[in-house]
Write an enzyme that holds these catalytic residues in place. Structure first.
Site, PDB file in Angstrom:
ATOM      1  N   TRP A 106      -2.309  -8.760   4.194  1.00 26.24           N
ATOM      2  CA  TRP A 106      -2.034  -7.486   4.071  1.00 26.24           C
ATOM      3  C   TRP A 106      -1.571  -7.117   5.523  1.00 26.24           C
ATOM      4  O   TRP A 106      -0.562  -6.217   5.703  1.00 26.24           O
ATOM      5  CB  TRP A 106      -3.804  -7.550   3.766  1.00 26.24           C
ATOM      6  CG  TRP A 106      -4.105  -7.476   2.438  1.00 26.24           C
ATOM      7  CD1 TRP A 106      -4.797  -9.113   1.748  1.00 26.24           C
ATOM      8  CD2 TRP A 106      -4.096  -6.768   1.464  1.00 26.24           C
ATOM      9  NE1 TRP A 106      -4.817  -8.540   1.054  1.00 26.24           N
ATOM     10  CE2 TRP A 106      -4.613  -7.599   0.251  1.00 26.24           C
ATOM     11  CE3 TRP A 106      -2.783  -5.201   1.223  1.00 26.24           C
ATOM     12  CZ2 TRP A 106      -3.628  -6.595  -1.192  1.00 26.24           C
ATOM     13  CZ3 TRP A 106      -2.684  -5.224   0.403  1.00 26.24           C
ATOM     14  CH2 TRP A 106      -3.737  -5.564  -0.750  1.00 26.24           C
ATOM     15  N   ASP A 180      -7.935  -1.812   8.952  1.00 31.69           N
ATOM     16  CA  ASP A 180      -7.821  -1.620   7.839  1.00 31.69           C
ATOM     17  C   ASP A 180      -8.950  -2.800   7.632  1.00 31.69           C
ATOM     18  O   ASP A 180      -9.394  -4.091   7.347  1.00 31.69           O
ATOM     19  CB  ASP A 180      -6.488  -2.686   7.253  1.00 31.69           C
ATOM     20  CG  ASP A 180      -7.264  -2.998   6.098  1.00 31.69           C
ATOM     21  OD1 ASP A 180      -7.778  -2.270   5.199  1.00 31.69           O
ATOM     22  OD2 ASP A 180      -5.709  -3.758   4.670  1.00 31.69           O
ATOM     23  N   LYS A 204     -13.908  -3.580  -2.514  1.00 36.23           N
ATOM     24  CA  LYS A 204     -14.705  -4.848  -2.049  1.00 36.23           C
ATOM     25  C   LYS A 204     -16.140  -4.703  -1.989  1.00 36.23           C
ATOM     26  O   LYS A 204     -16.922  -5.634  -2.789  1.00 36.23           O
ATOM     27  CB  LYS A 204     -14.358  -5.414  -0.457  1.00 36.23           C
ATOM     28  CG  LYS A 204     -12.230  -5.504  -0.765  1.00 36.23           C
ATOM     29  CD  LYS A 204     -11.507  -5.711  -1.432  1.00 36.23           C
ATOM     30  CE  LYS A 204     -10.228  -5.840  -1.188  1.00 36.23           C
ATOM     31  NZ  LYS A 204      -9.538  -6.772  -2.072  1.00 36.23           N
TER      32      LYS A 204
END
Length: 368
Positions: A106, A180, A204
């Site tokens: 990511w 993030d 999530k």
């Protein structure tokens, strides 16, 4: 019993799903489903206001921060962040340099996208070590004039997590830290004041895909580059209370139900204790055997996403087939890294992790 270990969209608390089902056709006697409501009507306004209030309470968001509900997930924020922050230092509407720490898949995506809008300095990277750790803070080569410093505090695919908050102010002339937190937000206590921006896709630990939460310090608003679309300009979104365009109403509603559920569980601090126990249960077993392997350095292991590998990968399909018969779903690792991955978010009960460990032990006994 079925246990869903998907990395996202991920398991939701059963209580939340049941309440949403009960309210699907008629929300609180309104005669409407939440999906049918005007986002500016009094019914929906009460939902979004309560969701915002509970989010601020759960995450202990300071008064000088705005909480925004946006769309596009973390992928979109990878562009929205430089469009809002890259001009902080220049003061002339032109982008400067932004520092990024590369700790996994990511981070790589974030860096690639940011380079479309500004100069990127990769100040540290663990790519040479196959993303098995977080680079030591004293190894970071930060830019003195960095507009911001970006970290991904939990790498969903690679399974590394920051267990510290990096201090970057002294080396960057007080550049804001941008994080993030998509795959571990609300799983642990965080001092929001140490960050300039925290962002997270909801799918999530918070709710279904569709809403992205951005927590931004107020002094960082109003610096968007001229190329920034109005709907992605944080100041415009903040000034309009996340109603500049139609927000993802149903995803926000479900997020609100999850926040209420979290409060009933005792809040984030209580949830963190449970998450520590769940992760310890799984990692302790993985460490006890050579049949399964985990490659992440111990002090950098994620509590939320646990990648592991069979010592003989020819057994992968048999392992997954057996897991399915035991009610253990979505254990296949990401295609970019292979192996297996158990995502054990807030809504995964301790009993689910115990069932997984029992299956690991049984599979090893049968195949070892």
């Amino acid at each position: 019993m079925i246990y869903n270990f998907s990395a996202g969209p991920a398991v939701l608390p059963k209580e939340v799903l049941q309440q949403a089902a009960d309210e699907m056709l008629d929300w609180h006697g309104s005669g409407m489903s939440v999906m049918e409501m005007s986002h500016r009507g009094k019914e929906y306004m009460s939902i979004i206001e309560a969701t915002l209030r509970d989010m601020r309470e759960l995450f202990a968001v300071p008064d000088n921060y705005k909480v925004l509900f946006l769309q596009g997930g973390a992928i979109a924020e990878n562009a929205i962040i430089p469009m809002n922050l890259a001009g902080l230092r220049t003061g002339n509407g032109q982008p400067g340099v932004a520092d990024y720490i590369n700790t996994g898949s990511w981070s790589v995506k974030s860096i690639k996208e940011a380079r479309r809008y500004c100069e990127v300095n990769v100040a540290a990277s663990s790519e040479a070590e196959q993303f098995a750790s977080i680079p030591a803070r004293d190894s970071w080569k930060l830019s003195r004039d960095a507009a911001y410093v970006h970290v991904c505090t939990n790498e969903t695919i690679d399974g590394v997590e920051y267990h510290f908050t990096p201090d970057v102010a002294a080396d960057t002339d007080n550049a804001p830290l941008v994080a993030d937190m998509s795959s571990h937000i609300l799983s642990r206590v965080v001092d929001v004041s140490k960050y300039g921006v925290i962002y997270a896709g909801a799918q999530k630990n918070i709710g279904p895909a569709g809403v992205t939460i951005v927590i931004v310090r107020e002094d960082l608003l109003g610096h968007a580059l001229p190329i920034c679309p109005s709907a992605f300009n944080w100041k415009i979104v903040a000034d309009n209370d996340s109603m500049y365009n139609t927000p993802p109403t149903y995803a926000i509603y479900i997020a609100g139900l999850v926040f209420q559920w979290l409060k009933r569980q005792g809040g984030v601090a209580a949830m963190e204790k449970r998450n520590i126990a769940k992760a310890a249960l799984l990692y302790d077993y993985l460490d006890s055997t050579e049949f399964f392997q985990t490659k992440i350095v111990k002090q950098c292991r994620s509590r939320m996403n646990v990648p592991f590998f069979l010592h003989d990968e020819r057994l992968n399909e048999a392992f997954l087939a057996g897991a399915k018969t035991h009610g253990l779903l979505q254990l296949k690792g990401h295609k970019s890294v292979g192996g297996m991955r158990a995502s054990i978010y807030n809504a995964m009960p301790y009993e689910g992790v115990a069932a997984l460990v029992d299956y690991l032990r049984e599979f090893e006994r049968m195949q070892g």
